[in-house]
Design an enzyme around this catalytic site. Structure first.
Site, mmCIF file in Angstrom:
data_model
loop_
_atom_site.group_PDB
_atom_site.id
_atom_site.type_symbol
_atom_site.label_atom_id
_atom_site.label_comp_id
_atom_site.label_asym_id
_atom_site.label_seq_id
_atom_site.Cartn_x
_atom_site.Cartn_y
_atom_site.Cartn_z
ATOM 1 N N CYS A 259 24.946 -0.046 -34.669
ATOM 2 C CA CYS A 259 24.564 -0.101 -33.254
ATOM 3 C C CYS A 259 25.662 0.435 -32.346
ATOM 4 O O CYS A 259 25.563 0.323 -31.129
ATOM 5 C CB CYS A 259 24.210 -1.535 -32.853
ATOM 6 S SG CYS A 259 25.563 -2.718 -33.062
ATOM 7 N N GLY B 166 29.457 -2.084 -35.790
ATOM 8 C CA GLY B 166 29.913 -1.666 -34.470
ATOM 9 C C GLY B 166 30.961 -0.577 -34.630
ATOM 10 O O GLY B 166 32.145 -0.870 -34.852
ATOM 11 N N SER B 167 30.521 0.673 -34.544
ATOM 12 C CA SER B 167 31.419 1.780 -34.878
ATOM 13 C C SER B 167 32.557 1.946 -33.861
ATOM 14 O O SER B 167 33.619 2.472 -34.201
ATOM 15 C CB SER B 167 30.626 3.089 -34.994
ATOM 16 O OG SER B 167 29.939 3.364 -33.791
ATOM 17 N N ASN B 168 32.356 1.485 -32.618
ATOM 18 C CA ASN B 168 33.410 1.643 -31.607
ATOM 19 C C ASN B 168 34.661 0.865 -31.988
ATOM 20 O O ASN B 168 35.772 1.415 -32.076
ATOM 21 C CB ASN B 168 32.909 1.172 -30.240
ATOM 22 C CG ASN B 168 31.753 1.995 -29.723
ATOM 23 O OD1 ASN B 168 31.430 3.042 -30.268
ATOM 24 N ND2 ASN B 168 31.115 1.514 -28.681
ATOM 25 N N ASP B 169 34.514 -0.443 -32.181
ATOM 26 C CA ASP B 169 35.665 -1.271 -32.525
ATOM 27 C C ASP B 169 36.182 -0.961 -33.927
ATOM 28 O O ASP B 169 37.394 -1.006 -34.177
ATOM 29 C CB ASP B 169 35.312 -2.758 -32.415
ATOM 30 C CG ASP B 169 35.497 -3.281 -30.999
ATOM 31 O OD1 ASP B 169 36.297 -2.690 -30.254
ATOM 32 O OD2 ASP B 169 34.849 -4.271 -30.632
ATOM 33 N N GLU C 104 32.687 -4.945 -37.474
ATOM 34 C CA GLU C 104 33.434 -4.086 -36.549
ATOM 35 C C GLU C 104 34.945 -4.191 -36.724
ATOM 36 O O GLU C 104 35.697 -3.585 -35.962
ATOM 37 C CB GLU C 104 33.043 -4.409 -35.107
ATOM 38 C CG GLU C 104 33.142 -5.868 -34.740
ATOM 39 C CD GLU C 104 32.519 -6.182 -33.381
ATOM 40 O OE1 GLU C 104 32.382 -5.268 -32.558
ATOM 41 O OE2 GLU C 104 32.177 -7.350 -33.157
ATOM 42 N N HIS D 174 0.818 -1.213 0.000
ATOM 43 C CA HIS D 174 0.000 0.000 0.000
ATOM 44 C C HIS D 174 0.852 1.263 0.000
ATOM 45 O O HIS D 174 0.522 2.255 -0.658
ATOM 46 C CB HIS D 174 -0.928 0.004 1.221
ATOM 47 C CG HIS D 174 -2.135 -0.870 1.054
ATOM 48 N ND1 HIS D 174 -2.808 -0.970 -0.139
ATOM 49 C CD2 HIS D 174 -2.798 -1.677 1.929
ATOM 50 C CE1 HIS D 174 -3.832 -1.797 0.007
ATOM 51 N NE2 HIS D 174 -3.844 -2.250 1.242
ATOM 52 N N ARG E 167 22.512 -6.583 -25.569
ATOM 53 C CA ARG E 167 23.798 -7.162 -25.171
ATOM 54 C C ARG E 167 23.587 -8.318 -24.190
ATOM 55 O O ARG E 167 23.151 -8.110 -23.064
ATOM 56 C CB ARG E 167 24.670 -6.091 -24.515
ATOM 57 C CG ARG E 167 25.005 -4.903 -25.395
ATOM 58 C CD ARG E 167 25.825 -3.882 -24.618
ATOM 59 N NE ARG E 167 26.236 -2.756 -25.435
ATOM 60 C CZ ARG E 167 25.519 -1.632 -25.556
ATOM 61 N NH1 ARG E 167 24.368 -1.502 -24.917
ATOM 62 N NH2 ARG E 167 25.958 -0.638 -26.309
ATOM 63 N N ARG F 282 22.752 -9.886 -29.365
ATOM 64 C CA ARG F 282 24.156 -10.193 -29.627
ATOM 65 C C ARG F 282 24.638 -11.229 -28.624
ATOM 66 O O ARG F 282 24.500 -11.055 -27.419
ATOM 67 C CB ARG F 282 25.004 -8.927 -29.520
ATOM 68 C CG ARG F 282 26.465 -9.155 -29.934
ATOM 69 C CD ARG F 282 27.257 -7.865 -29.884
ATOM 70 N NE ARG F 282 27.521 -7.441 -28.509
ATOM 71 C CZ ARG F 282 28.103 -6.283 -28.178
ATOM 72 N NH1 ARG F 282 28.462 -5.435 -29.142
ATOM 73 N NH2 ARG F 282 28.313 -5.971 -26.927
#
Length: 794
Positions: free
Chosen positions: A752, A702-705, A681, A422, A512, A579
């Protein structure tokens, strides 16, 4: 059916939803369900109820009405001490007064008929004529008495219920909601007890209480009588059931959270209101098990959906399982009055940057807001005047009696309680963020300390040291312009999936798996596969973590299924690209038992990860557990919107091996509509795009790697971090090659990585290149969307 308004006592089966003015919302609802839903599988214990006419006659004929109104007319409910004294005085008047003779006689006759002369136990429940309204829930304002035995005790309990209309919390609540005291009457239901003292009980909602997501049933459960859950005195088990999967006859339990369930309420030594129940400890073995089976959860959820469909709105339902017969009963049902009333077209988001912030404690989050202020530790009602406007109220537990002070607080933190008690309902209604079930918040926090309570980060609420700035963003979904490509989201945390569905989106472009493993499992899969050979200390720690699950391996697979299916149910009509795990060796080593199995690498970013792991002899069995979970989600649960993504594929040979391994584990590309996407990637992925696409249904970039490996940068190195830019010409050239190859073969291509979230101009460039979708971090969706629409308009 509308019953006679002059009656003093009436059987529940003669009541219906139109009788609220006669017996209040809860009792009218009990009658409605008995009359209309019994044949549809909804079980409600029978009984009878006193009417509002009986209550009003009691107050009028005894002269109490004028005395009460006179006391309340001059009362300042913000004076907590005066409120307490006045409420106590009024309740004493009522309890000491005799009931009218004809009312007493009718109650005696109804009880005799109901009991058949047997010594039965009953519940005496309150039901007010002004409750469960669109703008006022009146949750927990009046009393319920359980295990009442004998007619004399029943008559006393009825007076106690009448008196509870003048609890401190009820008086204060009516004033703050603008209700006249004399305009509210009370009905007492006398209902046959369900023996949940030997079973379980709890509360369920036909939507998610935090996000308002209406495609699930949310169930809380604990052992014993349900008041422990309702009052917030225990941390219950929590479950989510998908309505669509339930309707399709598929496995529908998508989330399980094991509560501590330390205490339970059972029958007391007497049947009087004073000693009808008692609280006892729960055996450790029972605490470490879920209080409901899958079959019982399914049965409960079916009853909930039937009730919701009958009423045509979201419902708040109390239930009880008879431990002797294993039957499940509904003991109350009322409209949900907070989340179902919010405008779904308006998104309110609280955003906070907690980088470097110290977490002092955590619990279950109530609401999705943030509050900050000075800690005020309150141990009982007598100390409520310590809390000033904007303070953070901290206590062992709260109940609706605390409503007068709850509205002053910027946040509420408790040791005990669950998300359906409650107090939690009142906190949501007041718009005050609350974090419940923290365990020992009253010990960890210091009176006068500055803290920030964040309920904006998922199911877990965090209390941070100091007052941290936060932002409130409000946007209208209707104002979102059309774009030339799909905007998807990167979602790792299943806790927040239901909230994210409120944003305009085309599904999840990156889910992920390692987030689910880290947050919901926390154990290295090898350790779970080799429990018998683990060091004793590690084995014991794992044993505690896997409580409630059949085996270590079942725990791993079941938790993966829960995390994935939650995402898939949230975005049921959209693709959810999952992934497979992409931990590096140093990250895997941080999991419980991980150091026993992980190599020590100089540069884990370029080491044992992705596809190389999956096909290796010493990790393949772990990968197969991931496959097993995905197969269950897709094939057994029917969530075919789940697609698979394979990260860090170094060679075309590895690509072939992984596809063959997936097929060997029942995940054949193309079968049952399965798409398998590859993370693009590495520069080699773009350079040999056509060769890789022979084995995959598209790319997710995967633009980071890709940036890191194209520019030869370690993205974790602060020394060269200024050179890291996804918009570098070399990176963009590789991006163009990957997009062109997919378009040429008419295959999916999305991105992504972090780049479009950080740089809206990169997202616009990708749109110009003809990319199918951009998957953004949820916190950047709105800003990026409006930027892209503006650039496109130019």
């Amino acid at each position: 059916m509308a019953a006679q308004s002059t009656a003093l006592v009436i059987n529940l089966d003669q009541l219906g939803k139109d009788d609220i003015e006669m017996v209040g919302g809860k009792n009218a609802s009990l009658g409605e369900m008995i009359s209309h839903l019994s044949d549809l599988g909804v079980s409600v214990p029978g009984g009878f109820a006193t009417t509002s006419n009986a209550f009003n006659r009691f107050l009028t004929e005894t002269g109490l009405l004028d005395k009460i109104n006179s006391e309340l007319k001059t009362l300042d409910v913000n004076d907590v001490n005066k409120l307490a004294a006045t409420g106590k005085k009024i309740r004493t008047w009522i309890i000491e007064q005799e009931l009218p003779k004809d009312l007493e006689q009718e109650v005696r006759q109804s009880f005799e008929t109901m009991s058949g002369g047997e010594d039965i136990a009953v519940a005496v429940r309150s039901s007010a004529t002004a409750e469960d309204l669109p703008d006022a829930s009146f949750a927990g304002q009046q009393e319920t008495f359980l295990n009442i035995r004998g007619i004399d005790n029943v008559l006393i309990a009825i007076k106690e219920v009448f008196a509870s209309l003048y609890n401190d919390r009820a008086i204060s609540y009516r004033v703050h909601k603008g209700f006249e005291h004399e305009g509210v009457a009370l009905s007492a239901a006398v209902q046959r007890m369900v023996r949940s003292e030997t079973g379980a009980a709890g509360v369920m909602f036909t939507l998610d209480t935090e996000s308002g997501f209406d495609q699930v049933v949310f169930i809380t459960s604990s052992y014993g009588l349900g008041e422990m859950v309702v009052q917030g005195a225990v941390n219950p088990d929590e479950f989510y059931i998908s309505k669509k999967l339930l309707a399709n006859g598929k496995p529908s339990v998508i989330r399980r959270n094991l509560g501590s369930k330390h205490k339970k309420m059972v029958y007391g030594d007497e049947g009087s209101t004073a000693k009808s129940v008692k609280t006892v400890d729960v055996e450790k073995q029972d605490r470490m098990q879920f209080s409901l089976s899958t079959e019982e959860l399914t049965s409960l959820a079916k009853q909930a959906v039937t009730i919701e469909q009958h009423y045509g709105q979201a419902m708040d339902i109390e239930w009880a399982k008879d431990g002797d017969t294993n039957e499940i009963f509904i003991v109350q049902a009322r409209p949900e009055t907070v989340k179902s009333r919010q405008d779904s077209n308006v998104m309110e988001r609280y955003v906070i940057d907690t980088t470097g912030a110290k977490v002092l404690c955590e619990g279950r989050s109530i609401g999705q807001r943030i509050g900050s202020g000075k800690v005020r530790i309150v141990s009982n009602l007598n100390e409520m005047d310590k809390v000033e406007e904007g303070d953070v109220l901290v206590s062992d537990m709260t109940d609706p009696d605390w409503e007068p002070v709850m509205k002053r607080a910027s946040a509420i933190i408790t040791n005990r309680g669950g998300r359906t008690c409650h107090a939690a309902i009142i906190a949501r209604e007041l718009g005050v963020p609350a974090i419940v079930g923290c365990g020992n918040a009253t010990e960890l926090l210091v009176d006068g300390q500055d803290v920030t309570a964040s309920c904006a980060e998922g199911d877990t609420g965090f209390i941070y040291e100091s007052q941290i700035d936060f932002e409130v963003q409000t946007n209208s979904v209707e104002s979102m312009p059309e774009l030339a490509f799909k905007v998807m989201m990167n979602v790792g945390n299943p806790d927040r999936a239901f909230s994210f569905t409120q944003m305009p989106n085309e599904g999840i472009g990156l889910a992920r798996l390692e987030f689910i493993i880290n947050r919901m499992i926390g154990v290295h899969p090898k350790a779970l596969l080799n429990m018998n050979s683990l060091p004793r200390e590690i084995a014991q720690a794992i044993q505690e973590r896997i409580a409630g699950y059949a085996s270590p391996v079942d725990f791993y697979v079941d938790k993966l299924v829960e995390g994935i299916s939650t995402l898939a149910v949230a975005f049921m009509d959209q693709p959810v690209i999952v992934r497979m795990s992409d931990f590096k060796s140093n990250e895997y080593a941080n999991l419980l038992g991980g150091k026993l199995y992980e190599p020590s690498e100089e540069n884990p970013m370029l080491g044992f990860r992705g596809a190389s792991r999956y096909v290796s002899d010493n990790f393949r069995d772990c990968f197969e557990l991931e496959c097993k979970a995905l197969k269950r989600v897709r094939d057994d649960m029917g969530l075919t919107n789940v697609e698979i993504m394979i990260p860090f594929v170094r060679t075309v040979g590895e690509a072939k091996e992984v596809i063959e391994l997936l097929e060997k584990n029942g995940l054949k590309r193309g079968e049952n509509g399965l798409r398998v996407i590859m993370m693009c990637e590495l520069p080699t992925n773009a350079l040999l795009a056509e060769e890789f696409l022979e084995y995959f249904d598209g790319f997710s970039i995967g633009s980071n790697d890709l940036t890191q490996l194209t520019l030869g940068l370690d993205r974790d190195s602060g020394i060269v971090s200024h050179l890291f830019d996804e918009r570098d010409p070399a990176v963009k050239k590789l991006l163009s090659m990957a997009i062109e190859a997919c378009r040429k073969q008419n295959k999916y291509v999305g991105i992504c990585g972090q780049g479009p979230s950080d740089h809206p101009d990169l997202a616009f460039w990708l749109m110009e290149q003809g990319i199918s979708s951009v998957s953004l971090n949820p916190d950047s969706v709105l800003d990026t969307w409006f930027f892209l629409a503006g650039e496109e308009a130019k």
